[in-house]
Write an enzyme that holds these catalytic residues in place. Structure first.
Site, PDB file in Angstrom:
ATOM      1  N   PHE A 115     -10.464 -42.011  -4.758  1.00  0.00           N
ATOM      2  CA  PHE A 115     -11.864 -42.082  -4.298  1.00  0.00           C
ATOM      3  C   PHE A 115     -12.754 -41.097  -5.055  1.00  0.00           C
ATOM      4  CE2 PHE A 115     -13.407 -38.491  -1.723  1.00  0.00           C
ATOM      5  CZ  PHE A 115     -12.274 -37.691  -1.710  1.00  0.00           C
ATOM      6  N   LYS A 116     -12.141 -40.130  -5.736  1.00  0.00           N
ATOM      7  CA  LYS A 116     -12.945 -39.135  -6.449  1.00  0.00           C
ATOM      8  C   LYS A 116     -13.783 -39.767  -7.560  1.00  0.00           C
ATOM      9  CE  LYS A 116     -10.307 -35.133  -5.026  1.00  0.00           C
ATOM     10  NZ  LYS A 116      -9.280 -35.728  -4.146  1.00  0.00           N
TER      11      LYS A 116
END
Ligand SMILES: *Cc1c(COP(=O)(O)O)cnc(C)c1O
Length: 467
Positions: A115-116
């Site tokens: 998700f980064k």
């Protein structure tokens, strides 16, 4: 406008200034002075909109003119439009109902499969835009225990005005994570392997940044407000996919480490998104879970678990919430944080607050064990044929346990299982299929070496001076 959590004088700082500086010079974190709010009509207008449209609607209010709208729109289209993220069901953040009322939102369809990427792909472009407008160059220093490294490198790789020095512990990352970083090494990306643990890497970053000579280094860790603010739009996109009628409450459950992702959910709630409960899921490193239940924030040595990106000993972004708990009183924030810094422990009660303050804001916490995660990966696979990663399994396990009424539960999926093949093998007896771009990753990257260094700030500084 933003202010530092530790600045009693409340000196305002613009979005782009915060973006390029990371931590405030007084050691505090940047937070908005006020939170812009969406009315329910404005939310209705966003339903069915593309991710780029939602991201622009949300971010433009947080950026507050410090990047002109037309330019911000272009940066958002470049980050989230066709080409960078995969799409499923026509979306880069698709939501799947895995059980009645229990939803999983995928946030890992970006270049490095965590998700980064959602925040960093935009943050890298925003930094480059602002640097070229100022005719400046920026050197960025970061530390990673796994996912931040490759996501930050993929975001900075082709930027003209920035270069990135990424510290990682010599041992502890998965083979896949290390190979991802090796593949990105070279050019404006420097990988430095530290003979020590993640905490040593983080301490080196702090020690270096406190030196006036290196005060201008940039940051890509989630202490950077650019990252937190860029994670807010996917809560809007998730809510709009799940809510049957606008205004319906939805609960979110977030696998948490540094309190970054869950703080973005809190920001979304403060901006008027009808999120009811903000559930913090932790693994065996349950500092945050204990904090929510007892009001005692206590640093503990991090243990290595099967959800390594959540293996933290303290949660940096918690200070942003502390600022709100103390109603924006910087003196109280400083007293509380300095007690924590000195003793490794701080109790809200000793500072005049009851632990129920968390609950009042919607926060709840719970944690999973390795066995819980393995069990959850199996259950989800058996009923849906979907393979989830161990971090997502932590969120689904906790979300399931916490679901007790009709309100939909939206669990955040923070990585693709391909990053953690060993644990999937243990749970399911096979390794997950790799997206084509990751096939043969480990073989392709041989020859791009890391620089190896002892955990010594003087060595790091001399490396920075010469590169
Ligand atoms: C970084 C990370 C987390 C933790 O996110 P925070 O914002 O630090 O709470 C959870 N899962 C994965 C896969 C991550 O990479």
């Amino acid at each position: 406008m933003l202010i530092s959590t530790r600045d009693g004088a409340r000196q305002p700082c613009s979005y782009t200034e915060a973006l390029l500086s990371g931590l405030a010079s007084d050691g505090g974190l940047y937070v908005p002075v006020t939170y812009p709010r969406f009315s329910s009509e404005e939310l209705v207008a966003l339903s069915g909109a593309s991710y780029e449209t939602i991201a622009f609607a949300v971010k433009s209010r947080l950026v507050d003119g410090s990047i002109p709208d037309a330019e911000l729109k272009e940066l958002i289209t470049s980050a989230y439009g066709p080409g960078v993220f995969d799409r499923e069901k026509g979306s880069i953040v698709p939501v799947t109902e895995i059980e009645k009322g229990l939803f999983v939102q995928s946030l890992s369809l970006g270049p490095t499969a965590s998700f980064k990427d959602m925040a960093l792909q935009l943050v890298g472009r925003e930094m480059d835009y602002e640097l070229s407008r100022r005719n400046q160059k920026l050197r960025i220093l970061g530390a990673t225990s796994g996912d931040t490294g490759s996501a930050a490198e993929a975001a900075i790789k082709d930027r003209k005005n920035a270069c990135l020095f990424m510290l990682s512990p010599e041992k502890g990352m998965s083979t896949f994570q290390r190979a991802q970083m090796e593949a990105l090494s070279g050019g404006n990306i420097f990988n430095i392997s530290i003979r020590g643990r993640f905490d040593d890497c983080q301490d080196l970053v702090k020690a270096t940044m406190q030196d006036p000579e290196f005060a201008s280094l940039g940051a890509v860790n989630s202490i950077n407000w650019g990252r937190i603010s860029s994670q807010v739009p996917y809560y809007f996109a998730g809510y709009l996919q799940v809510a049957k009628r606008m205004g319906d409450p939805v609960d979110v459950c977030v696998p948490s480490g540094n309190f970054g992702n869950i703080f973005s959910a809190y920001v979304a709630k403060r901006m008027g998104l009808p999120l009811r409960r903000l559930i913090i899921a932790t693994n065996e490193n349950n500092v945050l879970d204990v904090l929510l239940k007892t009001g005692v924030y206590e640093q503990k040595e991090a243990r290595i678990t099967s959800s390594p990106s959540m293996d933290i000993s303290k949660a940096s972004n918690y200070e942003r919430l502390v600022f709100d708990l103390f109603q924006g009183d910087a003196e109280k924030v400083k007293a509380y944080m300095s007690e924590f810094a000195k003793t490794g422990k701080a109790s809200l009660k000793d500072h005049g607050l009851d632990p129920s303050v968390f609950f009042a804001l919607g926060f709840e916490g719970d944690s999973s064990t390795h066995t819980d995660r393995i069990e959850t990966i199996r259950q989800v696979y058996t009923t849906t044929k979907i393979v989830i990663d161990p971090h997502t399994a932590d969120g689904v396990c906790v979300g399931k346990r916490a679901k007790h009424d009709e309100v939909s539960m939206l669990c955040m999926s923070t990585a693709l299982p391909v990053k953690f093949e060993g644990t999937i093998q243990e749970a399911l007896g096979f390794v997950p299929e790799r997206p084509p771009r990751f096939v043969g990753l480990e073989e392709k990257t041989q020859g791009h070496n890391f620089v190896t260094m002892s955990p010594d700030a003087a060595l790091l500084k001399s490396f920075l001076r010469t590169h």
